[in-house]
Design a protein around this motif. Structure first.
Motif, PDB file in Angstrom:
ATOM      1  N   ILE A 269       0.834  -1.203   0.000  1.00 53.84           N
ATOM      2  CA  ILE A 269       0.000   0.000   0.000  1.00 53.84           C
ATOM      3  C   ILE A 269       0.869   1.254   0.000  1.00 53.84           C
ATOM      4  CG2 ILE A 269      -1.697   1.309   1.337  1.00 53.84           C
ATOM      5  CD1 ILE A 269      -2.710  -1.446   2.392  1.00 53.84           C
ATOM      6  N   GLY A 270       1.925   1.246   0.815  1.00 52.19           N
ATOM      7  CA  GLY A 270       2.821   2.399   0.900  1.00 52.19           C
ATOM      8  C   GLY A 270       3.567   2.668  -0.397  1.00 52.19           C
ATOM      9  N   VAL A 271       4.054   1.607  -1.062  1.00 48.42           N
ATOM     10  CA  VAL A 271       4.780   1.773  -2.323  1.00 48.42           C
ATOM     11  C   VAL A 271       3.852   2.308  -3.415  1.00 48.42           C
ATOM     12  CG1 VAL A 271       5.894   0.492  -4.194  1.00 48.42           C
ATOM     13  CG2 VAL A 271       6.595   0.099  -1.835  1.00 48.42           C
ATOM     14  N   ALA A 272       2.615   1.792  -3.475  1.00 51.44           N
ATOM     15  CA  ALA A 272       1.650   2.273  -4.475  1.00 51.44           C
ATOM     16  C   ALA A 272       1.320   3.744  -4.248  1.00 51.44           C
ATOM     17  CB  ALA A 272       0.381   1.425  -4.423  1.00 51.44           C
ATOM     18  N   ALA A 273       1.080   4.122  -2.998  1.00 53.54           N
ATOM     19  CA  ALA A 273       0.765   5.519  -2.683  1.00 53.54           C
ATOM     20  C   ALA A 273       1.966   6.424  -2.955  1.00 53.54           C
ATOM     21  CB  ALA A 273       0.333   5.638  -1.223  1.00 53.54           C
TER      22      ALA A 273
ATOM     23  N   SER B 203      -1.145   5.884 -13.806  1.00 57.01           N
ATOM     24  CA  SER B 203      -2.350   5.077 -14.009  1.00 57.01           C
ATOM     25  C   SER B 203      -3.041   4.820 -12.668  1.00 57.01           C
ATOM     26  CB  SER B 203      -1.983   3.747 -14.671  1.00 57.01           C
ATOM     27  OG  SER B 203      -3.120   2.915 -14.753  1.00 57.01           O
ATOM     28  N   PHE B 204      -4.279   5.298 -12.560  1.00 57.61           N
ATOM     29  CA  PHE B 204      -5.034   5.089 -11.329  1.00 57.61           C
ATOM     30  C   PHE B 204      -5.410   3.622 -11.153  1.00 57.61           C
ATOM     31  CE2 PHE B 204      -9.094   4.876  -9.029  1.00 57.61           C
ATOM     32  CZ  PHE B 204      -8.721   5.485  -7.843  1.00 57.61           C
ATOM     33  N   ARG B 205      -5.644   2.921 -12.270  1.00 56.61           N
ATOM     34  CA  ARG B 205      -6.033   1.516 -12.192  1.00 56.61           C
ATOM     35  C   ARG B 205      -4.926   0.657 -11.605  1.00 56.61           C
ATOM     36  NH1 ARG B 205      -9.096   0.212 -17.943  1.00 56.61           N
ATOM     37  NH2 ARG B 205     -10.879   1.603 -17.628  1.00 56.61           N
ATOM     38  N   VAL B 206      -3.692   0.907 -12.040  1.00 53.94           N
ATOM     39  CA  VAL B 206      -2.549   0.143 -11.525  1.00 53.94           C
ATOM     40  C   VAL B 206      -2.397   0.369 -10.028  1.00 53.94           C
ATOM     41  CG1 VAL B 206      -0.038  -0.134 -11.633  1.00 53.94           C
ATOM     42  CG2 VAL B 206      -1.350   0.107 -13.742  1.00 53.94           C
ATOM     43  N   MET B 207      -2.441   1.655  -9.622  1.00 52.90           N
ATOM     44  CA  MET B 207      -2.304   1.988  -8.206  1.00 52.90           C
ATOM     45  C   MET B 207      -3.444   1.382  -7.389  1.00 52.90           C
ATOM     46  SD  MET B 207      -2.645   5.640  -6.325  1.00 52.90           S
ATOM     47  CE  MET B 207      -4.405   5.458  -6.513  1.00 52.90           C
ATOM     48  N   ALA B 208      -4.675   1.486  -7.911  1.00 51.40           N
ATOM     49  CA  ALA B 208      -5.835   0.946  -7.197  1.00 51.40           C
ATOM     50  C   ALA B 208      -5.755  -0.567  -7.066  1.00 51.40           C
ATOM     51  CB  ALA B 208      -7.124   1.338  -7.920  1.00 51.40           C
ATOM     52  N   ALA B 209      -5.248  -1.240  -8.107  1.00 47.65           N
ATOM     53  CA  ALA B 209      -5.123  -2.701  -8.064  1.00 47.65           C
ATOM     54  C   ALA B 209      -4.118  -3.131  -7.000  1.00 47.65           C
ATOM     55  CB  ALA B 209      -4.714  -3.238  -9.427  1.00 47.65           C
TER      56      ALA B 209
END
Length: 203
Positions: free
Chosen positions: A28-32, A42-48
């Motif tokens: 979660i931290g790396v994606a954020a 890409s919001f989809r990649v981050m959300a996934a």
């Protein structure tokens, strides 16, 4: 304290789930962090990635609560969910390790055509334009586009795809075995008595 005893099983299960909690928070931290600093648009990649992290966090909390309280229902659902995740993850890891060049190229092209934001991320980070052939009549965010010295992105992506798939498949395969270990520990722990309590009080 025997290694196969109640306390040892409880401790091992707690440690395993604490590792899962740390891994989920890291995801979660790396994606954020990637979204915050613009590394991933890409919001989809981050959300996934965040969704997978939250799911793993939820499963780990269920396992941790079940282990601490010796709760039969929580441990049962923990075993069930973890076993389904193991089957899915083991299948994906085997597919990553067994995929051939033609299938790999087809999947890369399908993925390339699905998201404009992912295209821009790859063009910017790999300094390339388009997938199979560079078209200088269109726009491109890569720095090489101004000098018209760009290579097609497929050439660069395919150079790293084999190593990436081997790495992802290997890591996924390793974690799938930790999941089956968690299922085994939870099954063993559910059927053990806590001798510190009333020996007859076993559900």
């Amino acid at each position: 304290m025997a290694c196969g005893g109640f306390v040892c099983s409880k401790t091992s299960l707690c440690i395993l789930n604490l590792i899962y909690v740390m891994v989920s928070l890291l995801m979660i931290g790396v994606a954020a962090w990637g979204k915050w600093f613009g590394l991933v648009s890409s919001f989809r990649v981050m959300a996934a990635v965040i969704a997978v992290g939250l799911f793993l966090f939820f499963v780990a909390i269920v396992g941790l609560c079940g282990a601490v309280k010796h709760h039969q229902v929580l441990l049962f659902f923990y075993m069930l969910i973890l076993f389904m995740v193991f089957i899915l993850q083991f299948s994906v890891s085997c597919a990553c390790l067994a995929i051939n060049k033609e299938q790999q190229n087809l999947l890369l092209e399908i993925g390339w055509n699905k998201s404009e934001s992912m295209k821009e991320d790859l063009e910017r980070s790999l300094d390339c334009c388009d997938f199979l052939q560079v078209n200088y009549n269109e726009t491109c965010v890569a720095t090489c586009f101004k000098n018209q010295t760009c290579r097609p992105c497929s050439v660069i992506i395919q150079a790293y795809a084999d190593d990436a798939l081997q790495f992802v498949g290997g890591v996924s395969l390793f974690f799938s075995f930790t999941e089956i270990l968690g299922v085994w520990l939870a099954y063993r722990y559910r059927n053990q008595k806590n001798h510190r309590q009333n020996p007859g009080a076993f559900i």
